[in-house]
Design an enzyme around this catalytic site. Structure first.
Site, PDB file in Angstrom:
ATOM      1  N   LYS A  13     -32.628 -50.780  28.729  1.00 32.25           N
ATOM      2  CA  LYS A  13     -33.876 -50.013  28.717  1.00 32.25           C
ATOM      3  C   LYS A  13     -34.575 -50.100  27.361  1.00 32.25           C
ATOM      4  O   LYS A  13     -35.760 -50.412  27.270  1.00 32.25           O
ATOM      5  CB  LYS A  13     -33.617 -48.527  29.051  1.00 32.25           C
ATOM      6  CG  LYS A  13     -32.920 -48.300  30.382  1.00 32.25           C
ATOM      7  CD  LYS A  13     -32.661 -46.820  30.645  1.00 32.25           C
ATOM      8  CE  LYS A  13     -31.747 -46.132  29.665  1.00 32.25           C
ATOM      9  NZ  LYS A  13     -30.342 -46.598  29.683  1.00 32.25           N
ATOM     10  N   ARG A  88     -33.703 -37.935  33.391  1.00 27.75           N
ATOM     11  CA  ARG A  88     -32.300 -38.217  33.701  1.00 27.75           C
ATOM     12  C   ARG A  88     -31.752 -37.257  34.745  1.00 27.75           C
ATOM     13  O   ARG A  88     -30.584 -37.388  35.124  1.00 27.75           O
ATOM     14  CB  ARG A  88     -31.467 -38.069  32.426  1.00 27.75           C
ATOM     15  CG  ARG A  88     -31.128 -39.373  31.727  1.00 27.75           C
ATOM     16  CD  ARG A  88     -30.408 -39.006  30.435  1.00 27.75           C
ATOM     17  NE  ARG A  88     -29.533 -40.026  29.929  1.00 27.75           N
ATOM     18  CZ  ARG A  88     -29.869 -40.911  28.997  1.00 27.75           C
ATOM     19  NH1 ARG A  88     -31.078 -40.934  28.505  1.00 27.75           N
ATOM     20  NH2 ARG A  88     -28.986 -41.770  28.556  1.00 27.75           N
ATOM     21  N   ARG A 127     -23.153 -52.853  20.760  1.00 33.52           N
ATOM     22  CA  ARG A 127     -24.553 -52.592  20.355  1.00 33.52           C
ATOM     23  C   ARG A 127     -24.659 -52.138  18.904  1.00 33.52           C
ATOM     24  O   ARG A 127     -23.895 -51.319  18.428  1.00 33.52           O
ATOM     25  CB  ARG A 127     -25.124 -51.498  21.266  1.00 33.52           C
ATOM     26  CG  ARG A 127     -26.384 -50.841  20.725  1.00 33.52           C
ATOM     27  CD  ARG A 127     -27.148 -50.117  21.778  1.00 33.52           C
ATOM     28  NE  ARG A 127     -26.455 -48.978  22.349  1.00 33.52           N
ATOM     29  CZ  ARG A 127     -26.894 -48.314  23.416  1.00 33.52           C
ATOM     30  NH1 ARG A 127     -27.992 -48.699  24.036  1.00 33.52           N
ATOM     31  NH2 ARG A 127     -26.213 -47.297  23.879  1.00 33.52           N
ATOM     32  N   ARG A 161     -24.324 -46.405  16.725  1.00 32.98           N
ATOM     33  CA  ARG A 161     -24.337 -45.012  17.158  1.00 32.98           C
ATOM     34  C   ARG A 161     -22.920 -44.475  17.290  1.00 32.98           C
ATOM     35  O   ARG A 161     -22.041 -45.177  17.775  1.00 32.98           O
ATOM     36  CB  ARG A 161     -25.059 -44.902  18.505  1.00 32.98           C
ATOM     37  CG  ARG A 161     -26.554 -44.894  18.346  1.00 32.98           C
ATOM     38  CD  ARG A 161     -27.265 -45.120  19.633  1.00 32.98           C
ATOM     39  NE  ARG A 161     -26.762 -44.299  20.744  1.00 32.98           N
ATOM     40  CZ  ARG A 161     -27.230 -44.388  21.987  1.00 32.98           C
ATOM     41  NH1 ARG A 161     -28.181 -45.246  22.275  1.00 32.98           N
ATOM     42  NH2 ARG A 161     -26.736 -43.626  22.927  1.00 32.98           N
ATOM     43  N   ARG A 172     -20.641 -41.009  29.843  1.00 29.39           N
ATOM     44  CA  ARG A 172     -22.084 -41.189  30.052  1.00 29.39           C
ATOM     45  C   ARG A 172     -22.372 -41.886  31.385  1.00 29.39           C
ATOM     46  O   ARG A 172     -23.341 -41.569  32.062  1.00 29.39           O
ATOM     47  CB  ARG A 172     -22.685 -41.955  28.864  1.00 29.39           C
ATOM     48  CG  ARG A 172     -22.848 -41.035  27.647  1.00 29.39           C
ATOM     49  CD  ARG A 172     -22.825 -41.777  26.333  1.00 29.39           C
ATOM     50  NE  ARG A 172     -23.864 -42.762  26.208  1.00 29.39           N
ATOM     51  CZ  ARG A 172     -23.840 -43.766  25.329  1.00 29.39           C
ATOM     52  NH1 ARG A 172     -22.813 -43.909  24.503  1.00 29.39           N
ATOM     53  NH2 ARG A 172     -24.825 -44.613  25.270  1.00 29.39           N
TER      54      ARG A 172
HETATM   55  P1  ADP Z   1     -30.014 -49.032  26.995  1.00 27.27           P
HETATM   56  O1  ADP Z   1     -31.226 -48.642  26.200  1.00 27.27           O
HETATM   57  O2  ADP Z   1     -30.315 -49.153  28.459  1.00 27.27           O
HETATM   58  O3  ADP Z   1     -28.842 -48.138  26.748  1.00 27.27           O
HETATM   59  P2  ADP Z   1     -29.960 -51.406  25.249  1.00 27.27           P
HETATM   60  O4  ADP Z   1     -31.318 -51.976  25.436  1.00 27.27           O
HETATM   61  O5  ADP Z   1     -29.702 -50.667  23.993  1.00 27.27           O
HETATM   62  O6  ADP Z   1     -29.573 -50.485  26.537  1.00 27.27           O
HETATM   63  O7  ADP Z   1     -28.904 -52.579  25.421  1.00 27.27           O
HETATM   64  C1  ADP Z   1     -27.508 -52.357  25.229  1.00 27.27           C
HETATM   65  C2  ADP Z   1     -26.898 -53.529  24.484  1.00 27.27           C
HETATM   66  O8  ADP Z   1     -26.882 -54.685  25.338  1.00 27.27           O
HETATM   67  C3  ADP Z   1     -27.673 -53.950  23.230  1.00 27.27           C
HETATM   68  O9  ADP Z   1     -26.732 -54.347  22.250  1.00 27.27           O
HETATM   69  C4  ADP Z   1     -28.535 -55.132  23.703  1.00 27.27           C
HETATM   70  O10 ADP Z   1     -28.761 -56.073  22.644  1.00 27.27           O
HETATM   71  C5  ADP Z   1     -27.691 -55.746  24.810  1.00 27.27           C
HETATM   72  N1  ADP Z   1     -28.484 -56.245  25.948  1.00 27.27           N
HETATM   73  C6  ADP Z   1     -29.627 -55.714  26.466  1.00 27.27           C
HETATM   74  N2  ADP Z   1     -30.059 -56.417  27.533  1.00 27.27           N
HETATM   75  C7  ADP Z   1     -29.154 -57.421  27.713  1.00 27.27           C
HETATM   76  C8  ADP Z   1     -29.040 -58.509  28.676  1.00 27.27           C
HETATM   77  N3  ADP Z   1     -29.929 -58.687  29.657  1.00 27.27           N
HETATM   78  N4  ADP Z   1     -27.975 -59.329  28.537  1.00 27.27           N
HETATM   79  C9  ADP Z   1     -27.069 -59.155  27.548  1.00 27.27           C
HETATM   80  N5  ADP Z   1     -27.117 -58.162  26.626  1.00 27.27           N
HETATM   81  C10 ADP Z   1     -28.148 -57.306  26.699  1.00 27.27           C
HETATM   82  P1  ADP Z   2     -28.223 -44.700  26.454  1.00 27.00           P
HETATM   83  O1  ADP Z   2     -29.479 -45.409  26.821  1.00 27.00           O
HETATM   84  O2  ADP Z   2     -27.227 -45.568  25.806  1.00 27.00           O
HETATM   85  O3  ADP Z   2     -27.644 -43.899  27.572  1.00 27.00           O
HETATM   86  P2  ADP Z   2     -29.803 -42.702  24.996  1.00 27.00           P
HETATM   87  O4  ADP Z   2     -30.165 -43.043  23.610  1.00 27.00           O
HETATM   88  O5  ADP Z   2     -30.862 -42.769  26.044  1.00 27.00           O
HETATM   89  O6  ADP Z   2     -28.539 -43.591  25.369  1.00 27.00           O
HETATM   90  O7  ADP Z   2     -29.194 -41.238  25.055  1.00 27.00           O
HETATM   91  C1  ADP Z   2     -28.137 -40.834  24.184  1.00 27.00           C
HETATM   92  C2  ADP Z   2     -27.702 -39.414  24.518  1.00 27.00           C
HETATM   93  O8  ADP Z   2     -28.810 -38.504  24.322  1.00 27.00           O
HETATM   94  C3  ADP Z   2     -27.292 -39.182  25.978  1.00 27.00           C
HETATM   95  O9  ADP Z   2     -25.925 -39.498  26.199  1.00 27.00           O
HETATM   96  C4  ADP Z   2     -27.569 -37.685  26.143  1.00 27.00           C
HETATM   97  O10 ADP Z   2     -26.549 -36.900  25.529  1.00 27.00           O
HETATM   98  C5  ADP Z   2     -28.833 -37.504  25.313  1.00 27.00           C
HETATM   99  N1  ADP Z   2     -30.064 -37.694  26.123  1.00 27.00           N
HETATM  100  C6  ADP Z   2     -30.999 -38.669  25.971  1.00 27.00           C
HETATM  101  N2  ADP Z   2     -31.984 -38.544  26.867  1.00 27.00           N
HETATM  102  C7  ADP Z   2     -31.669 -37.444  27.626  1.00 27.00           C
HETATM  103  C8  ADP Z   2     -32.272 -36.802  28.744  1.00 27.00           C
HETATM  104  N3  ADP Z   2     -33.418 -37.256  29.277  1.00 27.00           N
HETATM  105  N4  ADP Z   2     -31.651 -35.705  29.255  1.00 27.00           N
HETATM  106  C9  ADP Z   2     -30.499 -35.225  28.744  1.00 27.00           C
HETATM  107  N5  ADP Z   2     -29.871 -35.796  27.702  1.00 27.00           N
HETATM  108  C10 ADP Z   2     -30.442 -36.896  27.138  1.00 27.00           C
END
Ligand code: ADP
Ligand code: ADP
Ligand code: ZN
Length: 217
Positions: A13, A88, A127, A161, A172
């Site tokens: 995302k 979420r 990541r 993180r 999660r």
């Molecule tokens: P999210 O915001 O959904 O939690 P991220 O965009 O932070 O996910 O991506 C999670 C990790 O996976 C990052 O280290 C990113 O560089 C990697 N990543 C994202 N998209 C891809 C993909 N299509 N293939 C392989 N690795 C990816």
């Molecule tokens: P990822 O994409 O890897 O799941 P985020 O950066 O979106 O991580 O979120 C990290 C943490 O922040 C989540 O595990 C949760 O604790 C909190 N969080 C983020 N967005 C929300 C939301 N919309 N509602 C509730 N908790 C949230």
């Protein structure tokens, strides 16, 4: 244009939101980034969110909706917004519908990034991001062109993180399935849902999302 990127932790995302932000002049609204900033600032919201985030739980709907409402009132949100990690829960989705309706706005599309849960632990565990510009990287999947130097800004400082460890990721993912996955049906019922395959390369996923945006925009 107002779009939501929906998917479990590690789905891509944030990665896709940053690409689209650059390409389409949209603002990325990441509740995770906003909550982490609140934690770093030591504000009341940050204090409440900190423990929950460390454990991989969901921060309360009231807090998150409040943070989003405030952000949407800021003047840079003119061309549109990409919601990353919000909503979420069903309560958050309903609150967003209401917030947008009050402004006479609507969502253009909800893009669900479809991935394989088992791969998400490695995605998240590998990541890291540039400490200066926030560009995202991965130990195996997306390394900087020059080792230890950010492609985007040249910084040599990176960060990981605290909640990106195998144990918290599992919590999660469970929260995702319990609270967030029902939104796929919620938006499906409203005719907003577009599903894209998220297990391809970062470029492949971007191409799929571009097609969706071109079709709705
Ligand atoms: P999210 O915001 O959904 O939690 P991220 O965009 O932070 O996910 O991506 C999670 C990790 O996976 C990052 O280290 C990113 O560089 C990697 N990543 C994202 N998209 C891809 C993909 N299509 N293939 C392989 N690795 C990816
Ligand atoms: P990822 O994409 O890897 O799941 P985020 O950066 O979106 O991580 O979120 C990290 C943490 O922040 C989540 O595990 C949760 O604790 C909190 N969080 C983020 N967005 C929300 C939301 N919309 N509602 C509730 N908790 C949230
Ligand atoms: Zn950088």
């Amino acid at each position: 244009m107002r779009i939501i990127l929906l998917g479990p932790p590690g789905a891509g995302k944030g990665t896709q939101a940053r690409i689209l932000m650059d390409e389409r002049g949209l603002v990325q609204l990441s509740t995770g980034d906003m909550l982490r900033a609140a934690v770093a600032s030591g504000s009341d919201v940050g204090k409440k969110a900190d423990t929950v985030m460390k454990a991989g739980g969901l921060v309360s709907d009231d807090i998150v909706i409040g943070v989003v409402e405030e952000r949407l009132g800021q003047p840079d949100i003119t061309n549109g917004v990409i919601f990353d990690g919000f909503p979420r829960t069903t309560a958050q989705a309903e609150a967003l519908d209401k917030l947008l309706a009050e402004k006479g706005e609507d969502l253009d599309a909800v893009i669900s990034i479809e991935v394989d849960d088992n791969a998400m632990v490695d995605r998240v565990a590998g990541r890291y991001t540039c400490a200066k510009c926030g560009e995202g990287y991965h130990d195996a999947e997306k390394k900087p062109a020059v080792d230890g130097v950010c492609d985007k800004c040249g910084s040599t400082e990176f960060k990981r993180r605290k909640d990106d460890n195998a144990e918290t990721v599992r919590a999660r993912l469970e929260e995702y399935h319990r609270e967030t996955a029902p939104l796929i049906a919620y938006y499906g019922g409203k005719g907003k849902l577009r599903q894209v395959a998220g297990m391809g390369s970062i470029n492949d996923v971007t191409s799929e999302i571009r097609q969706v945006l071109d079709a709705v925009g």
